[in-house]
Design an enzyme around this catalytic site. Structure first.
Site, PDB file in Angstrom:
ATOM      1  N   HIS A 288       0.878  -1.170   0.000  1.00 55.06           N
ATOM      2  CA  HIS A 288       0.000   0.000   0.000  1.00 55.06           C
ATOM      3  C   HIS A 288       0.915   1.219   0.000  1.00 55.06           C
ATOM      4  O   HIS A 288       1.989   1.181   0.612  1.00 55.06           O
ATOM      5  CB  HIS A 288      -0.871   0.054   1.258  1.00 55.06           C
ATOM      6  CG  HIS A 288      -1.847  -1.070   1.390  1.00 55.06           C
ATOM      7  ND1 HIS A 288      -2.127  -1.677   2.612  1.00 55.06           N
ATOM      8  CD2 HIS A 288      -2.606  -1.700   0.467  1.00 55.06           C
ATOM      9  CE1 HIS A 288      -3.025  -2.632   2.419  1.00 55.06           C
ATOM     10  NE2 HIS A 288      -3.335  -2.662   1.140  1.00 55.06           N
TER      11      HIS A 288
ATOM     12  N   GLU B  11      -4.101  -4.180  -4.434  1.00 59.00           N
ATOM     13  CA  GLU B  11      -5.565  -4.170  -4.550  1.00 59.00           C
ATOM     14  C   GLU B  11      -6.075  -2.731  -4.516  1.00 59.00           C
ATOM     15  O   GLU B  11      -6.784  -2.335  -3.587  1.00 59.00           O
ATOM     16  CB  GLU B  11      -6.235  -5.014  -3.441  1.00 59.00           C
ATOM     17  CG  GLU B  11      -5.346  -5.425  -2.277  1.00 59.00           C
ATOM     18  CD  GLU B  11      -5.077  -4.288  -1.294  1.00 59.00           C
ATOM     19  OE1 GLU B  11      -5.980  -3.493  -1.025  1.00 59.00           O
ATOM     20  OE2 GLU B  11      -3.939  -4.189  -0.819  1.00 59.00           O
TER      21      GLU B  11
END
Length: 403
Positions: free
Chosen positions: A319, A357
């Site tokens: 992330h 994601e």
């Protein structure tokens, strides 16, 4: 220890070359040589050149030749030369023993050889995929070192690949790599699946490289509770909150950071830039903190499965958010994004895949991931978003070398 001081142990260089895929052999070799000159020029400005192994790197380009030299203990001088006027890309490597009483082994020659060869590949995807190596004089030390670098024997020459050198990037540091953490199976918190016991988290600088197109170093350093001010400020940026959804109070962000620091499968990091030009003017130039990132073990993060993707024991995920408005843009993404992925693959050789994601609405970020090799695998419904599941394979990443 300051973040800058701890970064001085890491001195790998990266440069973007000018030659395109249709360039002639001579043009390509000239590009390799000029790119290598740009890549290695920073060594002379770094105190790290005087590292514990006695390694010293020097690079020169004169006329139609480009060369790199590495002097090292015990009494060794390793010299490489690329004649970019030849029809074939070929690097000549010579090893001289300055002290006749000393013995140079393949272990002694390994790091100097790596550092003398790396400049010719430093352009990443624009550098040659492989270059032939010639040893004018037989050398057991160089033969052994080349084999440890993954070279292919061509009898009498050798071939070394770009992908191999980037996978062995840790040889460009002054630190000694720790042994691989043992595989010890462990049940998940709800006993629904097993995953490996994870090693203790590192502290300090975990990755650093030069980014020539920015004339700066980029480095990743582990977060501490003292970074709460950065986290609080960046999470309250409206553009960051649009996708992270973590806007809140100081106390909320203290809890956010503490949860990441405590989680065995999450490594929170701060990414910073150091202007190379400042090195010539001040002993410790200021760092420019730019982003917050999390490198995580994907299996624990998603319970063994992300969408339709079954997660393996050593799959990693990332992330990232760019908090600093002064460090945004595609030219900055070219620095930090491949660096994060590169760190994942370097940290444990058992990691064969990195997953991400992003929110399926964040098309800009999806395009950035695709630019460094990520491929869309489907979608997954997560707590606060519909995610676009993307993966990049170790082999494909090193084949692309998107630096």
């Amino acid at each position: 220890m300051s973040r800058l001081r701890s970064a001085l142990a890491f001195i790998p260089a990266t440069s973007r070359l000018a030659a395109g895929s249709g360039a002639s052999a001579r043009q390509a070799q000239a590009s390799v040589a000029s790119g290598a000159a740009r890549a290695v020029s920073h060594y002379a400005a770094l105190p790290a050149q005087a590292d514990p192994s006695g390694l010293y790197i020097n690079f020169k380009r004169a006329g139609r030749f480009a060369s790199a030299a590495a002097s090292f203990k015990p009494g060794g001088l390793l010299h490489t030369q690329l004649n970019f006027d030849d029809k074939v890309s070929q690097i000549v490597v010579r090893l001289s023993q300055l002290d006749p009483e000393s013995h140079i082994s393949s272990a002694d020659a390994l790091r100097p050889l790596y550092n003398a060869l790396f400049p010719y590949f430093a352009g990443g995807r624009t550098a040659p995929e492989s270059i032939e190596i010639e040893l004018p004089l037989p050398s057991a030390a160089l033969h052994g070192a080349l084999m440890k670098l993954g070279a292919e024997e061509l009898h009498p020459n050798y071939r070394i690949t770009r992908a191999a050198l980037f996978q062995l990037f840790q040889l460009a540091t002054t630190s000694t790599a720790a042994p691989i953490f043992p595989y010890i199976p462990k049940n998940s918190h709800d006993s629904s699946f097993t995953h490996p016991l994870r090693p203790p988290k590192p502290t300090g600088t975990v990755y650093s490289r030069r980014v020539p197109h920015l004339d700066a170093f980029f480095k990743l350093e582990t977060c501490t509770p003292n970074d709460i001010g950065l986290i609080h400020r960046w999470m309250n940026e409206p553009r960051v909150n649009e996708f992270w959804k973590e806007q809140g109070t100081w106390e909320a962000h203290e809890s956010f950071l503490a949860s990441r620091l405590d989680a065995p499968h999450v490594l929170p990091l701060v990414g910073s830039y150091i202007d190379v030009r400042s090195y010539n003017n001040v002993a410790f130039p200021p760092e420019e903190e730019a982003l917050y990132a999390e490198v995580y073990w994907a299996k624990e993060a998603f319970g063994g499965k992300l969408g339709q993707e079954e997660l393996s024991d050593y799959d990693r995920g990332i992330h990232a958010l760019v908090g600093s408005n002064a460090h945004r843009g595609p030219h900055r993404v070219r620095a930090w994004l491949p660096s994060l992925v590169h760190y994942c693959f370097l940290d444990d050789p058992r990691t064969q895949r990195v997953v991400v994601e992003p929110n399926e609405l964040n098309t800009k970020m999806i395009d950035y991931f695709a630019s460094v090799g990520f491929v869309k695998k489907g979608t997954a419904q997560l707590a606060n978003k519909t995610a676009c599941v993307m993966t990049v394979d170790r082999n494909e990443f090193y084949k692309l070398c998107p630096f």
